[in-house]
Design an enzyme around this catalytic site. Structure first.
Site, PDB file in Angstrom:
ATOM      1  CE  LYS A 296      -1.101  -2.900   0.879  1.00 39.61           C
ATOM      2  NZ  LYS A 296      -2.514  -2.677   1.244  1.00 39.61           N
TER       3      LYS A 296
ATOM      4  CE  LYS B 123      -3.605   2.146   4.626  1.00 42.61           C
ATOM      5  NZ  LYS B 123      -4.026   1.024   3.774  1.00 42.61           N
TER       6      LYS B 123
ATOM      7  CB  ALA C 254      -6.723   3.792  13.452  1.00 39.50           C
ATOM      8  CG  ASP C 255      -9.829   1.004  18.567  1.00 38.72           C
ATOM      9  OD1 ASP C 255     -10.029   1.755  19.547  1.00 38.72           O
ATOM     10  OD2 ASP C 255     -10.729   0.398  17.984  1.00 38.72           O
TER      11      ASP C 255
ATOM     12  CB  ALA D 214      -2.970   1.581 -10.622  1.00 41.92           C
TER      13      ALA D 214
ATOM     14  N   GLY E 248       3.109   6.239  -9.551  1.00 43.75           N
ATOM     15  CA  GLY E 248       4.507   6.192  -9.089  1.00 43.75           C
ATOM     16  C   GLY E 248       5.331   5.199  -9.902  1.00 43.75           C
TER      17      GLY E 248
ATOM     18  CB  ALA F 150       9.172   0.041  -9.538  1.00 34.86           C
TER      19      ALA F 150
ATOM     20  NE  ARG G 241      -5.557   0.302  -8.461  1.00 35.33           N
ATOM     21  CZ  ARG G 241      -5.849   1.597  -8.375  1.00 35.33           C
ATOM     22  NH1 ARG G 241      -6.933   2.064  -8.975  1.00 35.33           N
ATOM     23  NH2 ARG G 241      -5.063   2.407  -7.694  1.00 35.33           N
TER      24      ARG G 241
HETATM   25  P1  BMP Z   1      -2.691  -0.147  -6.236  1.00 39.10           P
HETATM   26  O1  BMP Z   1      -1.254  -0.525  -6.619  1.00 39.10           O
HETATM   27  O2  BMP Z   1      -3.722  -0.981  -6.913  1.00 39.10           O
HETATM   28  O3  BMP Z   1      -2.940   1.326  -6.351  1.00 39.10           O
HETATM   29  O4  BMP Z   1      -2.862  -0.537  -4.697  1.00 39.10           O
HETATM   30  C1  BMP Z   1      -2.156   0.113  -3.688  1.00 39.10           C
HETATM   31  C2  BMP Z   1      -2.298  -0.617  -2.381  1.00 39.10           C
HETATM   32  O5  BMP Z   1      -1.580   0.103  -1.398  1.00 39.10           O
HETATM   33  C3  BMP Z   1      -3.718  -0.757  -1.857  1.00 39.10           C
HETATM   34  O6  BMP Z   1      -3.781  -1.989  -1.166  1.00 39.10           O
HETATM   35  C4  BMP Z   1      -3.857   0.369  -0.836  1.00 39.10           C
HETATM   36  O7  BMP Z   1      -4.694   0.003   0.243  1.00 39.10           O
HETATM   37  C5  BMP Z   1      -2.435   0.520  -0.338  1.00 39.10           C
HETATM   38  N1  BMP Z   1      -2.072   1.884   0.090  1.00 39.10           N
HETATM   39  C6  BMP Z   1      -2.065   2.928  -0.797  1.00 39.10           C
HETATM   40  O8  BMP Z   1      -2.414   2.800  -1.977  1.00 39.10           O
HETATM   41  N2  BMP Z   1      -1.652   4.155  -0.332  1.00 39.10           N
HETATM   42  C7  BMP Z   1      -1.279   4.368   0.947  1.00 39.10           C
HETATM   43  O9  BMP Z   1      -0.898   5.479   1.275  1.00 39.10           O
HETATM   44  C8  BMP Z   1      -1.299   3.303   1.846  1.00 39.10           C
HETATM   45  C9  BMP Z   1      -1.692   2.051   1.402  1.00 39.10           C
HETATM   46  O10 BMP Z   1      -1.712   1.029   2.227  1.00 39.10           O
END
Ligand code: BMP
Length: 220
Positions: A30, A58, A60-61, A169, A172, A174, A189
């Site tokens: 992503k 994301k 949004a237009d 990070a 949550g 998996a 991250r």
């Molecule tokens: P991380 O695992 O480092 O927290 O990153 C999460 C990723 O998911 C980021 O790219 C963020 O833009 C995306 N994201 C999110 O964290 N929460 C949402 O509700 C929607 C997302 O796209």
């Protein structure tokens, strides 16, 4: 989009070299503003050669602009886009129609993973998921930080694919995310900041494998 191992890596870092290690081991990358703003859609072109790319800006237009944005993204080789859904049916449809010209997919943000989602978006998440389904989106984005929401979406919308950020990070798990009904977890991250990317990936895969096994056991 096919979700085989159930892992989407959010590459919000300039460590593009890690893609070599990820290719073939995850379902998709992503890629969003952190890579596209400095490098342009050329980075999507490059990465799409070795791995399916989901472009997450994301969207949004209004419909005609959504359509132009999607055209540019899909021309760069992306397999999917993430669009907001609060903009309504016509805006979502514009993305879905453009995606169908490229045999690509659209995922709609139904609910977000951070606490601020509870201020507004979470109150409307079921309506958003409903219009996502109605408009022919392939799936929704739902929070790994609120697995009760994933369960609700899975029950109400069995046909929609669910991809879930917030693993690692943001707190949550998996295992719980997949067990609750998500098709894939989105992890940023925890992977790209890891000193041992291969090892971290393996441990996430193991959690997903256990969750799928548990789901099969519960179905019997
Ligand atoms: P991380 O695992 O480092 O927290 O990153 C999460 C990723 O998911 C980021 O790219 C963020 O833009 C995306 N994201 C999110 O964290 N929460 C949402 O509700 C929607 C997302 O796209």
């Amino acid at each position: 989009m096919k979700f085989e191992n159930g892992i989407i890596v959010a590459l919000d870092s300039q460590r593009v070299e890690i893609v070599e290690e990820l290719a073939g081991k995850i379902d998709a990358l992503k890629v969003g503003y952190p890579l596209i703003l400095p490098r342009g859609l050329r980075i999507v072109e490059e990465l799409s050669e070795s791995i399916p790319v989901i472009v997450d800006i994301k969207i949004a237009d209004v419909p005609h602009v959504n359509s132009m944005i999607c055209e540019m993204i899909f021309r760069s080789g992306a397999s999917a886009v993430i669009s907001h859904g609060f903009t309504g049916k016509d805006s979502i449809r514009a993305c879905v129609e453009k995606a169908s010209e490229f045999d690509a997919s659209v995922f709609i943000v139904a609910e977000m993973s951070h606490p601020g989602s509870l201020d507004f978006l979470s109150h409307h998440s079921v309506e958003i998921a409903r219009i996502a389904e109605l408009c022919g989106a392939e799936g929704i984005v739902a929070p790994a930080t609120r697995t009760e929401s994933i369960r609700k979406f899975r029950d109400l919308f069995p046909e929609l694919k669910i991809i879930s950020p917030g693993v690692g990070a943001q707190g949550g798990s998996a295992y719980e995310t997949i067990l609750s009904g998500a098709d894939a977890v989105i992890i940023g991250r925890t992977i790209y900041e890891s000193e041992d990317i291969g090892g971290t990936l393996e441990s996430v895969k193991e959690e997903i494998r256990r969750a799928r096994e548990e789901k099969r056991r519960l179905k019997k």
